[in-house]
Write an enzyme that holds these catalytic residues in place. Structure first.
Site, PDB file in Angstrom:
ATOM      1  N   LYS A  18      -0.614   2.942  11.858  1.00 53.56           N
ATOM      2  CA  LYS A  18       0.605   3.282  11.101  1.00 53.56           C
ATOM      3  C   LYS A  18       0.580   4.675  10.487  1.00 53.56           C
ATOM      4  O   LYS A  18       1.608   5.325  10.399  1.00 53.56           O
ATOM      5  CB  LYS A  18       0.870   2.231  10.024  1.00 53.56           C
ATOM      6  CG  LYS A  18      -0.162   2.171   8.930  1.00 53.56           C
ATOM      7  CD  LYS A  18       0.023   0.926   8.062  1.00 53.56           C
ATOM      8  CE  LYS A  18      -1.033   0.899   6.976  1.00 53.56           C
ATOM      9  NZ  LYS A  18      -1.170  -0.405   6.354  1.00 53.56           N
ATOM     10  N   ARG A 112      -0.745  -8.283  -3.209  1.00 50.57           N
ATOM     11  CA  ARG A 112       0.295  -7.754  -2.328  1.00 50.57           C
ATOM     12  C   ARG A 112       0.745  -8.957  -1.524  1.00 50.57           C
ATOM     13  O   ARG A 112       1.141  -9.961  -2.138  1.00 50.57           O
ATOM     14  CB  ARG A 112      -0.228  -6.588  -1.485  1.00 50.57           C
ATOM     15  CG  ARG A 112       0.929  -5.685  -1.010  1.00 50.57           C
ATOM     16  CD  ARG A 112       0.473  -4.490  -0.206  1.00 50.57           C
ATOM     17  NE  ARG A 112       0.018  -4.860   1.131  1.00 50.57           N
ATOM     18  CZ  ARG A 112      -0.441  -3.994   2.037  1.00 50.57           C
ATOM     19  NH1 ARG A 112      -0.496  -2.721   1.756  1.00 50.57           N
ATOM     20  NH2 ARG A 112      -0.836  -4.395   3.230  1.00 50.57           N
TER      21      ARG A 112
HETATM   22  C1  LIG Z   1      -2.419  -0.607   6.443  1.00 50.05           C
HETATM   23  C2  LIG Z   1      -3.031  -1.918   6.576  1.00 50.05           C
HETATM   24  C3  LIG Z   1      -4.360  -2.043   6.969  1.00 50.05           C
HETATM   25  C4  LIG Z   1      -5.263  -0.843   7.232  1.00 50.05           C
HETATM   26  O1  LIG Z   1      -5.694  -0.256   6.042  1.00 50.05           O
HETATM   27  P1  LIG Z   1      -6.785   0.929   6.048  1.00 50.05           P
HETATM   28  O2  LIG Z   1      -7.100   1.121   4.630  1.00 50.05           O
HETATM   29  O3  LIG Z   1      -6.139   2.116   6.672  1.00 50.05           O
HETATM   30  O4  LIG Z   1      -7.941   0.448   6.835  1.00 50.05           O
HETATM   31  C5  LIG Z   1      -4.881  -3.314   7.122  1.00 50.05           C
HETATM   32  N1  LIG Z   1      -4.128  -4.406   6.891  1.00 50.05           N
HETATM   33  C6  LIG Z   1      -2.847  -4.334   6.510  1.00 50.05           C
HETATM   34  C7  LIG Z   1      -2.082  -5.587   6.280  1.00 50.05           C
HETATM   35  C8  LIG Z   1      -2.250  -3.089   6.338  1.00 50.05           C
HETATM   36  O5  LIG Z   1      -0.973  -3.025   5.968  1.00 50.05           O
END
Ligand SMILES: *Cc1c(COP(=O)(O)O)cnc(C)c1O
Length: 341
Positions: A18, A112
């Site tokens: 992302k 979250r």
């Molecule tokens: C963005 C995201 C991740 C990845 O997070 P990083 O800190 O970049 O490893 C993992 N799980 C979810 C649900 C996310 O939204």
């Protein structure tokens, strides 16, 4: 390589794309680095990667109700926390005669997304009654909103929930996804990782660090991304603004320290393009401030001319903003800085 490190204890990786907006070249590099899935929070990014011919299992990290039909069409597995959404996915999966796989996210304290553990069995019972939906795993997300660290306690609790589901529903779960780039320290120190067999990792792959203390992970590149900007003014000026002082362009009244006349440069980048606080100059130039289109640098002890290029490294927020700016051109280079076509 990260997938080997985590693979030692049987953990597979989802490469999270992302931050780079599902850039196909980067997704492809993650696949070459042996991630088992590509995961993104945005359906549009997954569609872009599919259209570019990337073949892997795609996981959607955030599941908007209104996109249910397109999710069933383009996504192999989605993370879910609301039964309404799962029902809608089931409806479209049936209509399209497809099976859709889900991973149920569980609230482990970070506050979250997540189904509360007490509600999990009921949620699973309802999901099992839906057609064309298959529960392939559970997961949790930590260190994002509440800053809650992954530790033996919450990872064990997640493992126990997987056990509980197995007993109650006689279901085998393929994926027990314990978290993200913040799980590194837990992983390194844990004697037993329990049932955890997957992590969803973005920042560790892209920037080479864990995310509780932003420490570099040994053996990984921390300089894979570089931002280059053009110097459009270079002059010696006073360090104190002169005239009557009111608000700046963003409504702030700033304090300035008098350091006498200083050599400064302006680069053609601003807050419209980049999260300025996430930049670090590769030439030890101090960032004095920024407006929408300009960043002002102190370069007293450096020879910086109009037309020069200056380089910066970026933290995750800066990378995300740079990838989102249509004014910043993205170029891919090999390890010798040779531009790839
Ligand atoms: C963005 C995201 C991740 C990845 O997070 P990083 O800190 O970049 O490893 C993992 N799980 C979810 C649900 C996310 O939204």
């Amino acid at each position: 390589m990260l997938s080997q490190l985590y693979g030692q204890k049987g953990i597979s990786l989802m490469g999270v794309s992302k931050a780079v907006l599902g850039e196909p070249a980067i997704a492809e590099a993650m696949i070459q680095g042996e991630v088992s899935f590509i995961a993104d929070s945005r359906l549009e990014n997954i569609q872009k990667m599919r259209e570019a011919g990337i073949t892997t299992k795609f996981v959607l990290l955030r599941t908007p109700l209104s996109q249910a039909k397109a999710i069933v069409q383009s996504v192999d597995i989605s993370l879910n926390t609301e039964i309404e959404t799962v029902k809608k996915l089931s409806f479209y999966a049936k209509a399209l005669n497809k099976n859709h796989k889900v991973i149920l996210m569980i609230e482990m304290g970070d506050l979250r997304e997540g189904i509360l553990p007490d509600d999990l069995f009921q949620f699973v019972r309802e999901t099992l009654s839906l057609s064309h939906i298959e529960i392939v795993g559970i997961g949790c997300n930590l260190a994002c909103y509440g800053g809650v660290e992954p530790d033996d306690k919450n990872m064990h609790a997640l493992s126990m929930l997987a056990d509980g589901l197995k007993k109650e529903f006689n279901m085998s779960l393929d994926v027990i996804s314990g978290g993200n780039s913040a799980n590194y320290e837990w992983y390194k120190s844990a004697k037993h990782i329990g049932k955890i067999n997957n992590l969803r990792v973005g920042e560790s792959i892209l920037l080479g660090c864990e995310t509780l203390n932003r420490k570099a992970i040994p053996g990984l590149h921390t300089g894979a991304f570089k931002l280059i900007a053009e110097v459009i003014e270079s002059k010696k000026k006073p360090s104190l603004p002169f005239g009557t002082i009111g608000q700046d362009a963003f409504g702030n009244i700033n304090g300035f320290k008098d350091r006498g006349d200083r050599k400064r440069a302006i680069i053609a980048l601003g807050r419209q393009d980049i999260q300025v606080s996430g930049l670090t100059s590769n030439d030890k130039l101090e960032i004095l401030g920024a407006s929408s289109d300009h960043i002002i640098l102190d370069c007293e002890n450096h020879n910086v001319q109009v037309g020069d290029e200056v380089g910066f490294s970026m933290n995750y927020g800066a990378l995300l903003s740079a990838m989102n700016s249509p004014f910043i051109r993205k170029t891919f280079v090999d390890s010798n800085d040779k531009v790839l076509v």
